[in-house]
Design a protein around this motif. Structure first.
Motif, PDB file in Angstrom:
ATOM      1  N   THR A   1     -18.537  11.744  73.039  1.00  0.00           N
ATOM      2  CA  THR A   1     -17.495  11.124  74.138  1.00  0.00           C
ATOM      3  C   THR A   1     -16.330  10.759  73.303  1.00  0.00           C
ATOM      4  N   LEU A   2     -16.653  10.242  72.008  1.00  0.00           N
ATOM      5  CA  LEU A   2     -15.368   9.792  71.135  1.00  0.00           C
ATOM      6  C   LEU A   2     -14.423  10.953  70.999  1.00  0.00           C
ATOM      7  N   SER A   3     -15.287  12.159  70.627  1.00  0.00           N
ATOM      8  CA  SER A   3     -14.379  13.297  70.239  1.00  0.00           C
ATOM      9  C   SER A   3     -13.864  13.857  71.448  1.00  0.00           C
ATOM     10  N   GLN A   4     -14.204  13.795  72.350  1.00  0.00           N
ATOM     11  CA  GLN A   4     -13.710  14.209  73.531  1.00  0.00           C
ATOM     12  C   GLN A   4     -12.475  13.648  74.093  1.00  0.00           C
ATOM     13  N   LEU A   5     -12.610  12.065  73.951  1.00  0.00           N
ATOM     14  CA  LEU A   5     -11.448  11.372  74.427  1.00  0.00           C
ATOM     15  C   LEU A   5     -10.342  11.517  73.178  1.00  0.00           C
ATOM     16  N   VAL A   6     -10.531  11.425  72.022  1.00  0.00           N
ATOM     17  CA  VAL A   6      -9.834  11.510  71.051  1.00  0.00           C
ATOM     18  C   VAL A   6      -9.127  13.015  70.938  1.00  0.00           C
ATOM     19  N   GLY A   7      -9.680  13.941  71.477  1.00  0.00           N
ATOM     20  CA  GLY A   7      -9.231  15.267  71.364  1.00  0.00           C
ATOM     21  C   GLY A   7      -9.347  16.004  69.803  1.00  0.00           C
TER      22      GLY A   7
ATOM     23  N   ARG B   1     -11.898  20.437  68.093  1.00  0.00           N
ATOM     24  CA  ARG B   1     -11.649  21.442  67.415  1.00  0.00           C
ATOM     25  C   ARG B   1     -11.406  21.215  65.969  1.00  0.00           C
ATOM     26  N   ASP B   2     -10.689  19.997  65.680  1.00  0.00           N
ATOM     27  CA  ASP B   2     -10.429  19.731  64.427  1.00  0.00           C
ATOM     28  C   ASP B   2     -11.667  19.513  63.572  1.00  0.00           C
ATOM     29  N   TRP B   3     -12.666  18.912  64.300  1.00  0.00           N
ATOM     30  CA  TRP B   3     -13.625  18.306  63.415  1.00  0.00           C
ATOM     31  C   TRP B   3     -14.584  19.704  62.984  1.00  0.00           C
ATOM     32  N   GLU B   4     -14.584  20.585  63.987  1.00  0.00           N
ATOM     33  CA  GLU B   4     -15.378  21.950  63.738  1.00  0.00           C
ATOM     34  C   GLU B   4     -14.744  22.660  62.447  1.00  0.00           C
TER      35      GLU B   4
ATOM     36  N   GLY C   1       1.335  17.708  62.257  1.00  0.00           N
ATOM     37  CA  GLY C   1       1.459  18.555  63.370  1.00  0.00           C
ATOM     38  C   GLY C   1       0.739  17.881  64.673  1.00  0.00           C
ATOM     39  N   THR C   2       0.021  16.825  64.511  1.00  0.00           N
ATOM     40  CA  THR C   2      -0.648  16.133  65.621  1.00  0.00           C
ATOM     41  C   THR C   2      -0.003  14.862  65.935  1.00  0.00           C
ATOM     42  N   ALA C   3      -0.091  14.772  67.279  1.00  0.00           N
ATOM     43  CA  ALA C   3       0.790  13.726  68.008  1.00  0.00           C
ATOM     44  C   ALA C   3      -0.042  12.598  67.899  1.00  0.00           C
ATOM     45  N   LEU C   4      -1.274  12.604  67.775  1.00  0.00           N
ATOM     46  CA  LEU C   4      -2.174  11.352  67.648  1.00  0.00           C
ATOM     47  C   LEU C   4      -1.836  10.888  66.163  1.00  0.00           C
ATOM     48  N   GLN C   5      -1.724   9.804  66.049  1.00  0.00           N
ATOM     49  CA  GLN C   5      -1.477   8.981  64.537  1.00  0.00           C
ATOM     50  C   GLN C   5      -2.748   8.020  64.271  1.00  0.00           C
ATOM     51  N   ALA C   6      -3.196   7.175  65.178  1.00  0.00           N
ATOM     52  CA  ALA C   6      -4.209   6.389  64.813  1.00  0.00           C
ATOM     53  C   ALA C   6      -5.348   6.073  65.984  1.00  0.00           C
ATOM     54  N   VAL C   7      -6.508   5.700  65.775  1.00  0.00           N
ATOM     55  CA  VAL C   7      -7.528   5.169  66.660  1.00  0.00           C
ATOM     56  C   VAL C   7      -7.890   4.159  66.490  1.00  0.00           C
TER      57      VAL C   7
ATOM     58  N   VAL D   1     -17.680   9.303  61.559  1.00  0.00           N
ATOM     59  CA  VAL D   1     -16.558   9.440  62.434  1.00  0.00           C
ATOM     60  C   VAL D   1     -15.168   8.989  61.775  1.00  0.00           C
ATOM     61  N   CYS D   2     -15.206   8.146  60.796  1.00  0.00           N
ATOM     62  CA  CYS D   2     -14.084   7.547  60.057  1.00  0.00           C
ATOM     63  C   CYS D   2     -13.514   8.770  58.903  1.00  0.00           C
ATOM     64  N   VAL D   3     -14.729   9.328  58.268  1.00  0.00           N
ATOM     65  CA  VAL D   3     -14.359  10.384  57.319  1.00  0.00           C
ATOM     66  C   VAL D   3     -13.546  11.508  58.127  1.00  0.00           C
ATOM     67  N   GLU D   4     -14.400  11.903  59.629  1.00  0.00           N
ATOM     68  CA  GLU D   4     -13.813  13.240  60.087  1.00  0.00           C
ATOM     69  C   GLU D   4     -12.263  12.766  60.671  1.00  0.00           C
ATOM     70  N   CYS D   5     -12.247  11.820  60.835  1.00  0.00           N
ATOM     71  CA  CYS D   5     -10.887  11.439  61.547  1.00  0.00           C
ATOM     72  C   CYS D   5      -9.737  11.401  60.409  1.00  0.00           C
TER      73      CYS D   5
END
Length: 681
Positions: free
Chosen positions: A545-551, A554-557, A589-595, A616-620
């Motif tokens: 759910t978190l990966s889907q909402l944050v988008g 693909r980056d995690w893969e 290149g990503t619009a998202l800067q922080a979660v 999750v923190c490491v992947e972010c």
């Protein structure tokens, strides 16, 4: 409209603890907590001894403060009224327990007296209860079945058989008392919370149907054995239908007339309860009338009407129950213990809340445990708080536990002098009393429409429990209901909602973002709120759910096989010596800067959930997104810290509130470094 102005510094958890509280030390864990609790428990003084005595013997606390002018009359009237009801009800529920009626009188006497000494519920009446008697009777019938033609059996053999039956019931009461006292010693009173209100109501309603069906043979005068095990209701109905030609017309007429009198009296008592000082004692009236008519007409001789028979005066000699039966009744008694305790505590809590006082659930374990343990020495069967007599006790004006003394006095008079006069009482009358006493349990069906409006899940728990009790058996149905209820709780935590929060304009309030709401997301910042604990059962769903909402799916893969050190370069800068940020490279290149993860609704995190949160923190960080936590409780922070979160997340990325985190990110984004970050609202 009232307004609120706020001006303060931005607080991380670390700085807030430094300014306003003491940080959690790793050393102050379970061992330290146990040492401090043990030290408090081992202190001995006169005040501590008096406190312990009043806690374990509540009568020592409330009796010195008793107000005779204010409470005595109500306690006398209520106690005498309940005692009168206990006489026919005790004999009737003894019939349901498959033992002689006199044992129902014993079971109505001792528990009321003992609960007065040890109980904390001021309006609780203890004694025989239909559901408890039914569960006990099923065990008695299974271990000591009655011969098919009891009239042709030798009287000595019948007496021996009756002794074996009450031996089984007394052994269950003895073991039930031991289990409750053991639960009291271990402070396990909280276990009753696993029997939710829908489970208890559905269970009692389903058990009430079992009681009614089991009384059909006594209402019709049919010499049938009571089946046990699964599908008992259907087996009983089938055997009754097959034996209908053998119906005793005299007993059928007695049952019909008795129900025709008792049902209207019950309705009158319920409808005009507020206007009547004491309810009409319909049961005792019917017992006296039926006994007199049966004696004058010799119904037992001419029409083969089954009667109660000899009721010995006085008390039996105290003796230990048949202890060799304990292993055989252990499983059924464990289920019976939980049912009896849950019903008793539920009743006590209902009337305590109504009259604004507090009960001690753990002390209730001791009170009911001693009631069962001591009464079993006098050949009593298992007992608990009773629904009908508790309602009568409260409506008749009872104020304290002293009413139990007058209840016991009424039963004592019957046991000593009046009991033998009930020799000619027809058993069909007792069966009618059993049936009419279940009125309140059947009325619980009226709660279903409201329950459906409140919660579909609770409605499903009610229906599943009721069907399981009716179709399977009382004990198996209860087990199915409890398991199903707990499964619904687990499923709700597994599929909890993870919401994207937005800020209401010009406020520090953050609510879920919806199409028609006026809450808007912060540009470049994704605020997530998870409404459940993070544990092994829901960690996969949480990550998806978190990966889907944050988008970041693909980056995690893409970064799954890359090391943390080669993914992003981070610069740490301090703000006010307490706040640091992780800045990603400007060419990410990503619009998202922080979660920001709002943990205010995360009650706990287990080791599996903590490791997932760290991952999750490491992947972010690999994806170039700064991860921040907000509103974590102390236990969650402690667990995360012990699992190594601080190796991958700086302590200055954990904030006291969501608004602190958002304000910090906005201010640092606008002006780079600030010496004195503040919050304006």
């Amino acid at each position: 409209m009232s307004s609120l102005a706020l001006y303060r510094g931005i607080y991380t958890e670390e700085r807030f603890q430094q300014v306003y509280g003491t940080p959690l030390e790793p050393g102050s864990s379970l061992a330290g907590m146990l040492r401090s609790r043990l030290a408090r428990g081992c202190r001995c003084s006169r005040a501590a001894a008096l406190h312990f005595l009043r806690g374990r013997l509540p009568i020592a606390s409330w009796l010195p403060r008793y107000q005779p002018k204010k409470w005595l009359l109500g306690d006398v009237v209520a106690g005498l009224t309940v005692g009168i009801v206990h006489i026919p009800q005790g004999m009737a529920f003894a019939l349901l327990t498959s033992v002689a009626p006199v044992y129902g009188l014993y079971t109505s006497f001792f528990p009321a007296l003992l609960y007065m000494l040890f109980g904390t519920g001021r309006h609780v009446s203890t004694g025989t209860f239909a559901v408890v008697s039914l569960m006990t009777g099923s065990v008695v019938e299974h271990l000591v079945p009655m011969p098919q033609q009891s009239n042709d059996t030798d009287p000595d053999k019948m007496a021996l058989l009756e002794g074996q039956r009450i031996g089984v019931a007394a052994a269950m009461a003895f073991l039930m008392g031991l289990l409750m006292i053991a639960m009291f010693t271990l402070h396990l009173g909280f276990l009753s919370t696993y029997l939710s209100e829908p489970v208890i109501k559905a269970f009692t309603s389903g058990a009430a149907l079992h009681v009614v069906v089991s009384q059909l043979q006594s209402l019709l005068g049919l010499p049938l054995q009571r089946p046990d095990g699964c599908f008992a209701i259907f087996k009983t109905v089938a055997s009754v239908v097959e034996a209908l030609p053998l119906t005793n017309v005299a007993e059928l007429l007695i049952s019909g007339l008795c129900l025709a009198v008792l049902v209207p009296i019950k309705e009158i008592n319920n409808r005009f309860r507020s206007r009547m000082r004491v309810p009409i004692p319909g049961e005792i009236i019917m017992v006296l009338l039926a006994t007199g008519i049966c004696f004058a007409s010799s119904l037992s001789t001419h029409y083969n009407v089954q009667i109660v028979g000899h009721l010995p005066a006085g008390f039996p000699q105290p003796q230990l129950p048949a202890l060799h039966l304990l292993p055989q009744v252990l499983g059924d008694t464990v289920a019976l213990t939980f049912v009896a305790y849950a019903i008793s505590v539920s009743l006590a809590m209902i009337y305590a809340e109504k009259h604004h006082y507090v009960i001690d659930p753990n002390q209730e374990l001791l009170a009911h445990g001693l009631s069962n343990l001591v009464s079993s020495l006098f050949t009593c069967f298992p007992n608990s708080a009773t629904l009908a007599t508790t309602n009568i006790l409260e409506s008749a004006g009872g104020h304290t536990q002293l009413s139990g003394l007058f209840t016991s006095a009424v039963v004592l008079i019957v046991l000593m002098w009046i009991g033998p006069l009930f020799y000619y009482l027809p058993k069909a009358v007792l069966a009618c009393i059993n049936v009419t006493s279940l009125r309140q349990m059947f009325l619980q069906f009226q709660d279903l429409p409201e329950l459906w409006r409140i919660s579909h899940i609770d409605f499903a728990v009610w229906v599943v429990t009721w069907l399981s009790v009716v179709v399977l058996s009382v004990d198996l149905g209860l087990a199915v209901g409890v398991v199903f209820s707990m499964v619904t709780v687990v499923c709700r935590t597994q599929r909890a909602e993870c919401s994207v929060l937005g800020r209401a304009a010009d406020t520090e309030i953050y609510k879920p973002v919806k199409s028609n709401s006026k809450c808007f997301e912060i540009p470049g910042v994704k605020i997530l709120s998870y409404q459940a604990p993070i544990y092994y059962g829901n960690r996969s769903f949480f990550r998806d759910t978190l990966s889907q909402l944050v988008g970041l799916d693909r980056d995690w893969e893409q970064h799954e096989d890359q090391g943390l050190e080669s993914s992003i370069k981070m610069n740490i800068s301090t703000v006010g010596s307490t706040i640091s940020i992780l800045e990603k490279k400007p060419d990410s290149g990503t619009a998202l800067q922080a979660v920001i993860l709002d943990c205010s609704a995360v009650a706990f995190v287990d080791s599996a959930g903590a490791r997932l949160l760290i991952q999750v923190c490491v992947e972010c960080q690999k994806a170039g997104v700064r991860m921040h936590l907000a509103a974590c409780n102390a236990k969650v922070l402690q667990t995360l810290s012990f699992c190594g979160l601080m190796h991958n997340l700086n302590p200055q990325q954990i904030f006291v509130t969501v608004h602190d985190a958002v304000s910090y990110l906005q201010q640092t984004t606008e002006s780079g470094e600030q010496k004195d970050p503040t919050i304006w609202v």
